[in-house]
Scaffold this motif. Structure first.
Motif, PDB file in Angstrom:
ATOM      1  N   LEU A 278     -16.285   1.334  67.318  1.00  0.00           N
ATOM      2  CA  LEU A 278     -16.790   2.140  68.424  1.00  0.00           C
ATOM      3  C   LEU A 278     -18.285   1.907  68.568  1.00  0.00           C
ATOM      4  O   LEU A 278     -19.062   2.200  67.649  1.00  0.00           O
ATOM      5  CB  LEU A 278     -16.506   3.623  68.184  1.00  0.00           C
ATOM      6  N   VAL A 279     -18.690   1.379  69.709  1.00  0.00           N
ATOM      7  CA  VAL A 279     -20.101   1.081  69.970  1.00  0.00           C
ATOM      8  C   VAL A 279     -20.653   2.160  70.897  1.00  0.00           C
ATOM      9  O   VAL A 279     -20.173   2.309  72.030  1.00  0.00           O
ATOM     10  CB  VAL A 279     -20.254  -0.306  70.625  1.00  0.00           C
ATOM     11  N   PRO A 280     -21.645   2.979  70.453  1.00  0.00           N
ATOM     12  CA  PRO A 280     -22.179   4.053  71.306  1.00  0.00           C
ATOM     13  C   PRO A 280     -22.776   3.499  72.598  1.00  0.00           C
ATOM     14  O   PRO A 280     -23.442   2.467  72.600  1.00  0.00           O
ATOM     15  CB  PRO A 280     -23.257   4.696  70.426  1.00  0.00           C
ATOM     16  N   MET A 281     -22.523   4.221  73.686  1.00  0.00           N
ATOM     17  CA  MET A 281     -23.015   3.799  74.994  1.00  0.00           C
ATOM     18  C   MET A 281     -24.095   4.721  75.543  1.00  0.00           C
ATOM     19  O   MET A 281     -24.568   4.526  76.653  1.00  0.00           O
ATOM     20  CB  MET A 281     -21.853   3.725  75.991  1.00  0.00           C
ATOM     21  N   THR A 282     -24.482   5.741  74.781  1.00  0.00           N
ATOM     22  CA  THR A 282     -25.590   6.609  75.167  1.00  0.00           C
ATOM     23  C   THR A 282     -26.513   6.788  73.968  1.00  0.00           C
ATOM     24  O   THR A 282     -26.081   6.688  72.819  1.00  0.00           O
ATOM     25  CB  THR A 282     -25.101   7.991  75.632  1.00  0.00           C
ATOM     26  N   LEU A 283     -27.772   7.063  74.245  1.00  0.00           N
ATOM     27  CA  LEU A 283     -28.747   7.227  73.170  1.00  0.00           C
ATOM     28  C   LEU A 283     -28.528   8.521  72.406  1.00  0.00           C
ATOM     29  O   LEU A 283     -28.834   8.609  71.219  1.00  0.00           O
ATOM     30  CB  LEU A 283     -30.167   7.183  73.746  1.00  0.00           C
ATOM     31  N   SER A 284     -28.003   9.538  73.080  1.00  0.00           N
ATOM     32  CA  SER A 284     -27.780  10.829  72.429  1.00  0.00           C
ATOM     33  C   SER A 284     -26.581  11.514  73.072  1.00  0.00           C
ATOM     34  O   SER A 284     -26.106  11.117  74.142  1.00  0.00           O
ATOM     35  CB  SER A 284     -29.025  11.721  72.562  1.00  0.00           C
ATOM     36  N   THR A 285     -26.091  12.540  72.398  1.00  0.00           N
ATOM     37  CA  THR A 285     -24.943  13.295  72.887  1.00  0.00           C
ATOM     38  C   THR A 285     -25.310  14.063  74.154  1.00  0.00           C
ATOM     39  O   THR A 285     -26.391  14.643  74.254  1.00  0.00           O
ATOM     40  CB  THR A 285     -24.466  14.272  71.810  1.00  0.00           C
ATOM     41  N   LEU A 286     -24.407  14.062  75.125  1.00  0.00           N
ATOM     42  CA  LEU A 286     -24.590  14.871  76.333  1.00  0.00           C
ATOM     43  C   LEU A 286     -23.903  16.219  76.139  1.00  0.00           C
ATOM     44  O   LEU A 286     -22.836  16.299  75.530  1.00  0.00           O
ATOM     45  CB  LEU A 286     -24.009  14.156  77.554  1.00  0.00           C
TER      46      LEU A 286
END
Length: 388
Positions: A278-286
């Motif tokens: 799983l590669v994160p697509m945002t810098l931080s949690t929304l």
């Protein structure tokens, strides 16, 4: 969600519930609670007023305003997005992040009245990336309801949201717009919430389906796993294990699948590769509690769906399997394979297994009977049922 209740009726019921809560809190002199409930009640009433069908004014002298061209807006928004690569490289993650966070074209931005825009823009600067204001036309009521729900839906402000609140809030953010686009014929992306068969003890069907999935041409293009805010298990594990292996029948020839997890109101976007990385697509949690994050999530999600549409239509799905009703899970004793226009499920059983063979055969026959006598989408007939 499946009760057939309209958004207006559901919101009206919420208003009446909050009015009762406010009366109780006032009577018991719980003034802090009353103030918080009053704020939620105001937002719920405003949302209800927006959803209420407008009365037609046939009086003389009224200037006729131009209606929003709903077809033009949704057509522009439904255009596929080419990610620009077929094979995952070291730069792929950065390229995907940039594309997912790109502003919508002006023609695809959703029309919103200036009064609503001015009320929201202070707390949600990302609104301008998905919305345009209109002064000389009437926005379509269906788009207005979607945007107003994202901006002012009372469930997002609840201190103790229920499971229904979470479902309604997530559906407002992630299902309402693509469902409208599908109903209007701009694409055929199907969205399915896994809320069927709750009373049945079955791990191979309901237990292995995503909580919410989006498909096109019977190919999985987006996957969502949801957990309650107090859940202790990791939803990323469900992203990895549900639907089993990276099966070509469900995912085609794609080299990544866009998806997200939701724990309460907190949302994380990912690109999942065939090895289940799983590669994160945002810098931080929304956090959907905040209007700014809700519109940012809508931006990313719709861009992700447009990439998924490109994957399904351009790369193709060599084996068209109906993933919402069949579990493409291959186990040592159970396999699914495509043979011509048919799908074959083979289960290997042995004697001396403590009755498991008979139970398994009986279960398969019940499944065959149920499917063959039900209006299951895309299932026209069953041929060649053998007991071996």
């Amino acid at each position: 969600a499946g009760s057939g209740e309209s958004p207006f009726d559901r919101t009206d019921r919420k208003v009446k519930s909050l009015e009762a809560e406010l009366a109780s809190a006032t009577e018991e002199e719980r003034f802090d609670d009353a103030e918080e409930i009053s704020m939620r009640l105001d937002k719920a009433r405003q949302y209800r007023d927006k959803l209420k069908p407008a009365e037609k004014d046939g009086g003389p002298g009224r200037q006729k305003r131009r209606r929003t061209d709903l077809a033009a807006v949704l057509s522009a928004l439904s255009e596929p997005l080419d990610p620009g690569f077929d094979h995952w490289t070291g730069e792929s993650a950065d390229a995907l992040k940039a594309m997912l966070n790109s502003d919508w074209p002006e023609a695809a931005k959703l029309p919103m009245s200036k009064s609503d825009y001015d009320r929201l823009i202070g707390n949600a600067p990302s609104l301008a990336r998905v919305v345009r204001t209109v002064d000389d036309e009437d926005p379509d009521e269906r788009l207005t309801a979607i945007l107003y729900g994202l901006g002012f839906y009372a469930c997002y402000d609840s201190d103790t949201p229920s499971e229904d609140d979470y479902h309604h809030g997530h559906d407002a953010a992630f299902k309402a717009l693509p469902d409208l686009m599908c109903l209007q014929g701009h694409w055929t992306v199907g969205s399915i919430r896994n809320n069927s068969m709750k009373g049945e003890n079955t791990t191979t069907l309901r237990g292995m389906r995503p909580d919410v999935l989006f498909e096109l041409l019977r190919m999985l293009i987006y996957q969502i796993e949801e957990k309650h805010a107090l859940a202790t298990d990791d939803p990323r594990e469900d992203l990895r294990k549900k639907l089993g292996d990276w099966h070509v029948g469900a995912r085609g020839s794609t080299k990544f699948l866009l998806c997200h997890t939701a724990v309460g109101w907190k949302v994380d976007f990912y690109a999942m590769r065939p090895d289940k990385t799983l590669v994160p697509m945002t810098l931080s949690t929304l956090n959907l509690h905040f209007p700014e994050h809700r519109f940012q999530a809508l931006l990313i999600f719709m861009n992700a769906l447009r990439i998924g549409v490109w994957q399904a239509t351009k790369q193709g799905c060599p084996q068209k399997m109906r993933i919402s009703h069949l579990n493409p899970l291959n186990r040592p004793n159970c396999t699914l394979e495509r043979i011509g226009s048919s799908l074959r499920k083979t289960v290997k059983v042995t004697d001396g297994d403590g009755g498991m063979t008979k139970d398994r055969v009986d279960q398969l026959n019940r499944v065959v009977t149920k499917v063959s006598t039900s209006a299951v989408f895309n299932c026209t007939r069953i041929t060649d049922v053998s007991r071996t």
